[in-house]
Design a protein around this motif. Sequence first.
Motif, PDB file in Angstrom:
ATOM      1  N   UNK A 140       0.794  -1.224   0.000  1.00 22.82           N
ATOM      2  CA  UNK A 140       0.000   0.000   0.000  1.00 22.82           C
ATOM      3  C   UNK A 140       0.829   1.277   0.000  1.00 22.82           C
ATOM      4  N   UNK A 141       2.172   1.143   0.049  1.00 22.30           N
ATOM      5  CA  UNK A 141       3.001   2.348   0.229  1.00 22.30           C
ATOM      6  C   UNK A 141       2.855   3.341  -0.920  1.00 22.30           C
ATOM      7  N   UNK A 142       2.920   2.856  -2.150  1.00 25.19           N
ATOM      8  CA  UNK A 142       2.827   3.795  -3.281  1.00 25.19           C
ATOM      9  C   UNK A 142       1.430   4.416  -3.318  1.00 25.19           C
ATOM     10  N   UNK A 143       0.428   3.627  -2.946  1.00 24.36           N
ATOM     11  CA  UNK A 143      -0.942   4.164  -2.868  1.00 24.36           C
ATOM     12  C   UNK A 143      -1.019   5.247  -1.791  1.00 24.36           C
ATOM     13  N   UNK A 144      -0.370   5.007  -0.642  1.00 27.56           N
ATOM     14  CA  UNK A 144      -0.376   6.003   0.439  1.00 27.56           C
ATOM     15  C   UNK A 144       0.312   7.282  -0.023  1.00 27.56           C
ATOM     16  N   UNK A 145       1.392   7.130  -0.813  1.00 30.49           N
ATOM     17  CA  UNK A 145       2.100   8.312  -1.318  1.00 30.49           C
ATOM     18  C   UNK A 145       1.183   9.113  -2.240  1.00 30.49           C
ATOM     19  N   UNK A 146       0.438   8.422  -3.068  1.00 30.88           N
ATOM     20  CA  UNK A 146      -0.456   9.095  -4.014  1.00 30.88           C
ATOM     21  C   UNK A 146      -1.588   9.818  -3.275  1.00 30.88           C
ATOM     22  N   UNK A 149      -0.170  12.860  -1.455  1.00 27.32           N
ATOM     23  CA  UNK A 149       0.143  13.953  -2.379  1.00 27.32           C
ATOM     24  C   UNK A 149      -1.131  14.684  -2.811  1.00 27.32           C
ATOM     25  N   UNK A 150      -2.159  13.892  -3.156  1.00 22.38           N
ATOM     26  CA  UNK A 150      -3.417  14.500  -3.620  1.00 22.38           C
ATOM     27  C   UNK A 150      -4.072  15.341  -2.528  1.00 22.38           C
ATOM     28  N   UNK A 151      -3.919  14.916  -1.268  1.00 21.68           N
ATOM     29  CA  UNK A 151      -4.525  15.649  -0.144  1.00 21.68           C
ATOM     30  C   UNK A 151      -3.724  16.915   0.179  1.00 21.68           C
TER      31      UNK A 151
END
Length: 224
Positions: A140-146, A149-151
Amino acid sequence: MRIDIISAQPNLLESPFNHSIVKRAKDKKLVEIHLHHLKDYALNQYGQIDDYQYGGGAGMVLMCEPIAKCIDQLLEERNYSDIIYLTPDGALFNQSMANQLSLSENIILLCGHYKGIDQRIRDLYITKEISIGSYVLSGGELAAAIVTDAIVRLIPGVLGNEESALTDSFQDELLAPPVYTRPAEFKGLKVPDVLLSGHFKNIEEWRMSESERLTKEKRPDLLK
Ligand code: ADE
């Protein structure tokens, strides 16, 4: 805003948060991002955080105890409006979720790894489950980064006026219009005359009609 990210591979998250807009937001103290290594909450001296799944089957599962210990510690320190698990079977992330989350004071993002996390953590702690797309990542790390970033780019004061998030794609359910910079002609292709005209109203109208044209062409689903 404060974002706590719990992960078995927090090193994957260092680079995305130490450059560009997210770094600027941290430097301006508009967001705090804290990474928590699940290994620091391991069950035993061998650093165990995962185990085989009951019932058999390939792939390890992140165990309840390390995750619960980490979340409980955070919950003792402050309240969180959401504890979010990044997972391919979550709700599909979009701009309106980013807008809503950017208003939060404190959130926790929990990254899965291997086969995922023990279901009881989902039952006991998780308030939202988010997927960034219909495909499976290694964790889930890359998803968490995305998601982060969006937030973060939506937090007031993070972007300057000239780069306001209000003109982003999706902000009004439309894709953003094309943009150009110098030179005025490149390999025979010219910047549309209207953008060089200095006529503000015509430029706005052109941008809106290009947004509508591109949305119809590329993402007609957004217009429904
Ligand atoms: N973890 C693995 N795949 C994922 C996805 N598509 N979205 C969010 N988290 C994930």
